[in-house]
Design an enzyme around this catalytic site. Structure first.
Site, PDB file in Angstrom:
ATOM      1  CG  ASP A 182      46.782  -8.832  20.466  1.00 63.06           C
ATOM      2  OD1 ASP A 182      47.397  -7.790  20.739  1.00 63.06           O
ATOM      3  OD2 ASP A 182      47.046  -9.531  19.472  1.00 63.06           O
ATOM      4  N   GLY A 217      53.569  -2.838  24.980  1.00 60.38           N
ATOM      5  CA  GLY A 217      54.354  -1.910  25.781  1.00 60.38           C
ATOM      6  C   GLY A 217      53.693  -0.575  26.010  1.00 60.38           C
ATOM      7  CG  ASP A 237      53.900  -8.010  16.847  1.00 61.51           C
ATOM      8  OD1 ASP A 237      53.061  -8.137  15.948  1.00 61.51           O
ATOM      9  OD2 ASP A 237      53.629  -8.106  18.056  1.00 61.51           O
TER      10      ASP A 237
END
Length: 553
Positions: A182, A217, A237
């Protein structure tokens, strides 16, 4: 749309520290801009060849599996993970290609040990990650784990920034097969720089670990992701709504040039079966994700899946499109008025074609074999991948598509049809077969659903005149008394050519009576208790429910 729901790689379900949230807001402005403008912004991106794939030999086809976050969030436990692994095997999903069981955030203790190593939460994972991995491996599956390229994870647990090699070594020693990385609480450096550091750390362990980048992105990740990871998030998300799914589709579909074997655009986990979308919308998401060669990562509570959800997640014909060895992402060739046509070349020369209706009302969507890239031929076969009905065409590809729905064909040269052939007719809401009660043949025999068993009373032959015949063609499916009102029972009757014995096998998977225009419906099958053996069939207003969806077995 709420800011937090679209910016981050983590839905706002778990509590976060003020520091974690503010850091992510600062880091994620680029991702927010992408999510806000989606298609118009991405139209300006010039296609470019995919970067050289990461040389770890993984993800020759898009990864398939399950991730715990959407179902369990921070309430993940070892037992829940093991239960999912068990279910993936017993349900047939593992045999269909689902292999990764991924643990997301909140699996670790709140601090590292004295040697600087990550510590699995002993209350949640009493056997540690290594013990959980061993169990998952014993089922023939693979284990995934989560970390963040910052000082903390998105939920506030220790991040990997500055500890990349130590953490990679831990993952390898535990038997981890996938790392989802992440982008929370970074240090101001680019995601590419921090992701690359972990890439190199994973490589030095000597263990093959699939690398999933989750930087929302940012920084046009699709232009460099293939050289760093095996899959990369292309947007913020997803959430469990048609609007969210549609927005992410618009963004991801334009990036086909950047995906291929070893590296895939990732439009986020599937929301199929989570309850926020209708059966029709869930089927559209699965069709679109497969057409876009996206990783198929289920996000629902798998052991609690309904038969309808499993009919979507387990459709091997659609999975085969996603997993096709040619490794091409499907492209959008038209989208006028929200009526979309996508085409995907397949390794054997066929084309997978999706007709997707973004609008609320039903509409006819049309294209041609030439437009989707097929060679000239005297005939084509349209194999409907959801209903399994085959039809022939001279080149036209067209269907009436329900609102928010999709029709998915595998189109090939040559002519073939299921008319005149015999198959069981399987209901999506029950995974049970249309059945003449107790093998009886007398006129008036009840038509019901029952466990599929290959009996003659479950073998249906469709005729050119629209009949659905049982028992080798001597008896027909019949709307009782020629009834045309909702609730009319469906029964067995001697074939007589009446309009109440004529049926249409529609492209959306429904079966309608020609005389009534009503759908063949499992009575009460829209409720969990309504799909048991012996449930009668009736006519009902068509509504897109799973209890009105059928496929040839």
């Amino acid at each position: 749309m709420p800011f937090s729901a679209r910016l981050f790689c983590r839905p706002p379900r778990a509590a976060r520290s003020r520091r974690s949230l503010s850091t992510r807001i600062s880091a994620g402005v680029t991702a927010l801009g992408l999510a806000a403008v989606t298609a118009p912004a991405l139209v300006l991106l010039a296609p470019a060849p995919q970067a050289a794939a990461l040389p770890n030999g993984l993800a020759a086809t898009p990864p398939m599996g399950w991730n715990d976050w959407n179902s369990f969030g921070c309430n993940v436990t070892e037992q829940k993970v093991k239960s999912v692994a068990d279910f993936m095997v017993t349900s047939g999903l593992a045999a269909a290609g689902y292999s990764y069981v991924d643990i997301d955030d909140c699996w670790m203790s709140g601090s590292r040990d004295s040697g600087g190593h990550l510590v699995p939460d002993p209350a949640k994972f009493p056997d540690g990650i290594s013990g959980t991995a061993a169990y998952v491996h014993s089922k023939g599956l693979k284990l995934g784990i989560y970390e963040s390229a910052g000082t903390k994870t998105c939920a506030g647990y220790p991040g990997s920034l500055g500890h990349e090699q130590a953490d990679a070594n831990s993952f390898a020693s535990w038997g981890v097969d996938l790392l989802k990385y992440d982008n929370c609480n970074g240090d101001g450096t680019s995601p590419q720089q921090r992701d690359t550091t972990m890439r190199d750390a994973l490589a030095r362990t000597g263990r093959s670990i699939l690398y999933s980048l989750c930087e929302w992105g940012q920084d046009n990740v699709w232009t460099w992701g293939a050289g760093v990871g095996n899959m990369w998030r292309t947007t913020g998300d997803i959430n469990d709504s048609f609007g969210s799914m549609l927005s992410i589709f618009h963004a991801n579909v334009q990036l086909a040039a950047y995906a291929g074997p070893g590296g895939w655009n990732d439009p986020d986990m599937l929301e199929v079966g989570n309850g926020g979308m209708s059966f029709t919308e869930d089927r559209s998401e699965f069709s679109l994700w497969a057409e876009m060669a996206a990783p198929l990562i289920a996000g629902n509570d798998l052991p609690g899946s309904s038969a309808a959800t499993l009919s979507l997640l387990g459709n091997r014909d659609v999975i085969a499109v996603d997993q096709d060895s040619l490794g091409k992402q499907g492209t959008q060739i038209s989208s006028a008025g929200g009526l979309d046509v996508l085409t995907k070349p397949l390794a054997n020369g066929d084309r997978a074609v999706v007709l997707f209706n973004e609008n609320a009302g039903a509409a006819t969507i049309s294209t041609t074999a030439a437009a989707v890239g097929l060679p000239a031929s005297s005939g084509y076969t349209l194999n409907n991948l959801w209903s399994h009905v085959k039809t022939t065409s001279s080149g036209a590809i067209s269907a009436t598509v329900p609102g928010h729905g999709s029709v998915m064909y595998r189109v090939s040269t040559g002519s073939s049809t299921t008319t005149g052939t015999t198959h069981p007719l399987v209901g999506a809401s029950s995974n049970r077969c249309l059945d003449a009660f107790n093998n009886q043949t007398a006129p008036g025999t009840k038509i019901e659903i029952w466990d599929c068993n290959g009996g003659a009373n479950q073998q249906v032959t469709s005729t050119a005149s629209g009949e659905l015949r049982l028992y080798g063609g001597t008896q027909c499916l019949d709307a009782t008394g020629g009834g045309t009102s909702t609730g009319t029972a469906v029964e067995l009757w001697t074939c007589n050519g009446g309009a109440n014995q004529q049926w249409r096998l529609n492209a959306d998977g429904s079966v309608t009576g020609v005389q009534s225009g009503l759908c063949l419906d499992v009575t009460g099958g829209d409720q969990a208790s309504g799909n048991v053996n012996g449930t009668a069939l009736e006519l009902w207003t068509c509504n897109g429910g799973a209890n009105q969806q059928w496929r040839l077995g």
